[in-house]
Design a protein around this motif. Structure first.
Motif, PDB file in Angstrom:
ATOM      1  N   VAL A   2      90.175 143.908  83.084  1.00 23.66           N
ATOM      2  CA  VAL A   2      91.301 144.637  82.529  1.00 23.66           C
ATOM      3  C   VAL A   2      92.207 145.128  83.644  1.00 23.66           C
ATOM      4  N   SER A   3      91.635 145.704  84.707  1.00 20.64           N
ATOM      5  CA  SER A   3      92.452 146.222  85.789  1.00 20.64           C
ATOM      6  C   SER A   3      93.207 145.113  86.481  1.00 20.64           C
ATOM      7  N   ALA A   4      92.662 143.917  86.545  1.00 18.60           N
ATOM      8  CA  ALA A   4      93.371 142.813  87.173  1.00 18.60           C
ATOM      9  C   ALA A   4      94.555 142.368  86.342  1.00 18.60           C
ATOM     10  N   ALA A   5      94.477 142.555  85.037  1.00 21.75           N
ATOM     11  CA  ALA A   5      95.565 142.121  84.171  1.00 21.75           C
ATOM     12  C   ALA A   5      96.700 143.127  84.143  1.00 21.75           C
ATOM     13  N   LEU A   6      96.422 144.372  84.449  1.00 22.87           N
ATOM     14  CA  LEU A   6      97.444 145.396  84.437  1.00 22.87           C
ATOM     15  C   LEU A   6      98.046 145.538  85.824  1.00 22.87           C
ATOM     16  N   PRO A   7      99.235 146.175  85.945  1.00 21.31           N
ATOM     17  CA  PRO A   7      99.935 146.188  87.218  1.00 21.31           C
ATOM     18  C   PRO A   7      99.279 147.049  88.272  1.00 21.31           C
ATOM     19  N   GLN A   8      98.496 148.034  87.890  1.00 24.93           N
ATOM     20  CA  GLN A   8      97.917 148.920  88.882  1.00 24.93           C
ATOM     21  C   GLN A   8      96.541 149.384  88.422  1.00 24.93           C
ATOM     22  N   LEU A   9      96.304 150.678  88.436  1.00 24.71           N
ATOM     23  CA  LEU A   9      94.978 151.202  88.172  1.00 24.71           C
ATOM     24  C   LEU A   9      94.868 151.908  86.829  1.00 24.71           C
ATOM     25  N   SER A  10      95.877 151.763  85.982  1.00 24.06           N
ATOM     26  CA  SER A  10      95.874 152.507  84.724  1.00 24.06           C
ATOM     27  C   SER A  10      94.849 151.956  83.746  1.00 24.06           C
ATOM     28  N   HIS A  11      94.461 152.779  82.791  1.00 28.27           N
ATOM     29  CA  HIS A  11      93.553 152.349  81.749  1.00 28.27           C
ATOM     30  C   HIS A  11      94.282 151.452  80.756  1.00 28.27           C
ATOM     31  N   ALA A  12      93.568 150.623  80.071  1.00 31.14           N
ATOM     32  CA  ALA A  12      94.165 149.819  79.000  1.00 31.14           C
ATOM     33  C   ALA A  12      93.929 150.531  77.680  1.00 31.14           C
ATOM     34  N   ALA A  13      95.013 150.746  76.914  1.00 27.12           N
ATOM     35  CA  ALA A  13      94.864 151.435  75.645  1.00 27.12           C
ATOM     36  C   ALA A  13      94.126 150.579  74.636  1.00 27.12           C
ATOM     37  N   ALA A  14      94.309 149.266  74.725  1.00 26.44           N
ATOM     38  CA  ALA A  14      93.659 148.371  73.773  1.00 26.44           C
ATOM     39  C   ALA A  14      93.363 147.044  74.451  1.00 26.44           C
ATOM     40  N   THR A  15      92.182 146.514  74.166  1.00 28.36           N
ATOM     41  CA  THR A  15      91.792 145.204  74.671  1.00 28.36           C
ATOM     42  C   THR A  15      91.308 144.361  73.507  1.00 28.36           C
ATOM     43  N   PHE A  16      91.880 143.170  73.370  1.00 31.68           N
ATOM     44  CA  PHE A  16      91.528 142.261  72.284  1.00 31.68           C
ATOM     45  C   PHE A  16      90.912 140.999  72.880  1.00 31.68           C
ATOM     46  N   ASN A  17      89.656 140.727  72.553  1.00 30.74           N
ATOM     47  CA  ASN A  17      88.955 139.567  73.065  1.00 30.74           C
ATOM     48  C   ASN A  17      89.054 138.407  72.073  1.00 30.74           C
ATOM     49  N   PHE A  18      89.320 137.210  72.610  1.00 25.96           N
ATOM     50  CA  PHE A  18      89.476 136.027  71.777  1.00 25.96           C
ATOM     51  C   PHE A  18      88.454 134.937  72.114  1.00 25.96           C
ATOM     52  N   GLY A  19      87.504 135.233  72.975  1.00 26.62           N
ATOM     53  CA  GLY A  19      86.510 134.253  73.377  1.00 26.62           C
ATOM     54  C   GLY A  19      86.187 134.423  74.846  1.00 26.62           C
ATOM     55  N   ASP A  21      86.385 134.459  78.550  1.00 24.02           N
ATOM     56  CA  ASP A  21      87.480 134.478  79.524  1.00 24.02           C
ATOM     57  C   ASP A  21      88.851 134.477  78.854  1.00 24.02           C
ATOM     58  N   GLN A  22      88.937 135.013  77.642  1.00 27.28           N
ATOM     59  CA  GLN A  22      90.221 135.083  76.952  1.00 27.28           C
ATOM     60  C   GLN A  22      90.379 136.465  76.318  1.00 27.28           C
ATOM     61  N   PHE A  23      91.451 137.152  76.683  1.00 28.44           N
ATOM     62  CA  PHE A  23      91.684 138.484  76.124  1.00 28.44           C
ATOM     63  C   PHE A  23      93.149 138.862  76.292  1.00 28.44           C
ATOM     64  N   PHE A  24      93.538 139.938  75.597  1.00 24.06           N
ATOM     65  CA  PHE A  24      94.881 140.498  75.702  1.00 24.06           C
ATOM     66  C   PHE A  24      94.752 142.005  75.835  1.00 24.06           C
ATOM     67  N   THR A  25      95.522 142.616  76.730  1.00 22.79           N
ATOM     68  CA  THR A  25      95.480 144.062  76.916  1.00 22.79           C
ATOM     69  C   THR A  25      96.857 144.658  76.707  1.00 22.79           C
ATOM     70  N   LEU A  26      96.875 145.910  76.248  1.00 20.09           N
ATOM     71  CA  LEU A  26      98.116 146.620  75.990  1.00 20.09           C
ATOM     72  C   LEU A  26      97.973 148.053  76.472  1.00 20.09           C
ATOM     73  N   GLY A  27      98.918 148.513  77.269  1.00 18.51           N
ATOM     74  CA  GLY A  27      98.891 149.875  77.782  1.00 18.51           C
ATOM     75  C   GLY A  27     100.292 150.457  77.860  1.00 18.51           C
ATOM     76  N   VAL A  28     100.364 151.730  78.258  1.00 18.77           N
ATOM     77  CA  VAL A  28     101.657 152.402  78.317  1.00 18.77           C
ATOM     78  C   VAL A  28     101.663 153.386  79.484  1.00 18.77           C
ATOM     79  N   GLY A  29     102.827 153.590  80.080  1.00 21.42           N
ATOM     80  CA  GLY A  29     103.019 154.585  81.126  1.00 21.42           C
ATOM     81  C   GLY A  29     104.284 155.383  80.846  1.00 21.42           C
ATOM     82  N   VAL A  30     104.227 156.712  81.023  1.00 17.30           N
ATOM     83  CA  VAL A  30     105.368 157.594  80.752  1.00 17.30           C
ATOM     84  C   VAL A  30     105.493 158.602  81.884  1.00 17.30           C
ATOM     85  N   ARG A  31     106.721 158.793  82.356  1.00 16.17           N
ATOM     86  CA  ARG A  31     107.007 159.835  83.347  1.00 16.17           C
ATOM     87  C   ARG A  31     108.191 160.663  82.867  1.00 16.17           C
ATOM     88  N   GLY A  32     108.030 161.997  82.908  1.00 14.51           N
ATOM     89  CA  GLY A  32     109.112 162.898  82.540  1.00 14.51           C
ATOM     90  C   GLY A  32     109.224 164.006  83.559  1.00 14.51           C
TER      91      GLY A  32
END
Length: 373
Positions: A2-19, A21-32
């Motif tokens: 998961v960390s390799a798929a994301l740009p840095q060290l953030s957690h992945a909010a959701a990980t979907f496995n399809f088999g 070595d196959q997956f999709f991750t979705l995360g978010v970052g906010v700065r105010g």
């Protein structure tokens, strides 16, 4: 993975496995932030609260050796842009190929990005050009050797000032490379990305050397110069006592040299929507440095820990190119982070004294928050 798929060290909010070595991750970052003396506020020089940016992180793996990253960013003007769009071919730890839009080999601050600095505000002395937030379109080869202690990265990119009327309308490419060695623990960050503090996860002594070159990279179509830049940066972070019983000390420094061939570059964002859009203009000839130090207090205060910090930056412009003598711009920061979950949840209170060359110094207080998930 998961960390390799994301740009840095953030957690992945959701990980979907399809088999396998196959997956999709979705995360978010906010700065105010709230800045008490914000030049972008209305009326000018008044305080303003703003959402600095919103990032959506997406990563996928299709095969054991093939991955992709698509990250989007929304800034305070309300517009969205592609932050990263990378096809990643990673057959070995020591040799990988990335193609698309990505961070170019450069200094530690740029490879940190705003979310992984030890301070909140990005350092103004880090002036490597980029199409968007330090990124450019091209190809990068990178790898880790010597049990991950040595990291290298090199690439060819579209480059700077490609706009009509700019110095590089013929589109000479930008060449960039970086070498880094970790003398203590290897940095616990994915790919060639970095951070300016790891909050005691490792003992770090890292030295990096980066350089960039582009023919006709600066100036106008009528008065152009070759762009050259290099820097050396270092990070020392040490856990004090067993298991950081007495806290974590951090020391960072960087030295920069920027060359424009004796010409002044066009204005930032020349013929673009705004200064931050497009890899156009804004490079200055000069020498710069930064130095910062921080200490993560070992005691918990409420839900987190305090990390007091101090940083100083200085950019000294080339003699007689931007006025008589060596005009310089400086900035001093002093404040503290309130760290709840490393870089994923952090608040910052910072006093800023900024003195732009040939102007009166200004002071401001900044309250910033960042969240990644």
């Amino acid at each position: 993975m998961v960390s390799a798929a994301l740009p840095q060290l953030s957690h992945a909010a959701a990980t979907f496995n399809f088999g396998k070595d196959q997956f999709f991750t979705l995360g978010v970052g906010v700065r105010g932030q709230y800045l008490s003396n914000d030049p972008n506020a209305t009326p000018a020089h008044s305080g303003a609260a703003s959402a600095n940016d919103l990032r959506i992180y997406m990563g996928a793996q299709f095969h054991k050796y093939v991955k992709s990253t698509l990250n989007l960013e929304r800034l305070r003007d309300g517009n969205w842009n592609v932050l990263d769009g990378i096809l990643q071919v990673e057959p070995w730890k020591f040799f990988n190929v990335w193609m698309g839009r990505m961070l170019t080999p450069s200094d530690r601050s740029n490879l940190d990005g705003p979310y992984f600095l030890s301070t909140y505000a990005f350092p103004f002395v880090s002036q490597y050009p980029g199409a968007w937030s330090g990124r450019d379109d091209g190809i990068t080869v990178w790898g880790k050797l010597v049990k991950d202690h040595f990291r290298y990265m090199a690439g060819v990119y579209r480059g700077h000032n490609w706009v009509q009327g700019g110095s590089n309308y013929g589109e000479h490419p930008l060449f960039a490379a970086r070498l880094e060695y970790n003398f203590l623990d290897p940095e616990p960050s994915p790919a060639y990305y970095t951070a300016s503090t790891y909050y005691g996860k490792a003992d770090i002594l890292a030295i990096g050397l980066a350089g960039q070159y582009e023919t006709d990279g600066v100036g106008t179509a009528q008065d152009k110069g070759d762009y050259k830049a290099w820097n050396i940066d270092g990070l020392f972070e040490k856990k004090i006592g067993k298991n950081a019983k007495h806290g974590v000390y951090t020391l960072e420094g960087a030295y920069y040299q920027y060359y424009t061939g004796g010409v002044q570059d066009i204005a930032s964002g020349y013929r673009q929507r705004a200064a931050e859009y497009g890899n156009v203009g804004g490079i200055s000839d000069g020498t710069a440095f930064l130095a910062s130090t921080a200490y993560l207090i070992p005691y918990t205060l409420g839900w987190g820990r305090l990390q007091p910090l101090v940083r100083y930056q200085e950019f000294r412009f080339k003699k007689d190119l931007y006025g008589s003598g060596h005009p310089k711009t400086t900035q001093f920061d002093a404040g503290a982070n309130y760290v709840l979950d490393g870089h994923n949840l952090r608040f910052t209170l910072d006093y800023v004294r900024y003195h732009e060359a040939k102007t009166k110094a200004s002071n401001a207080f900044l309250l910033g928050m960042q969240l990644q998930y």
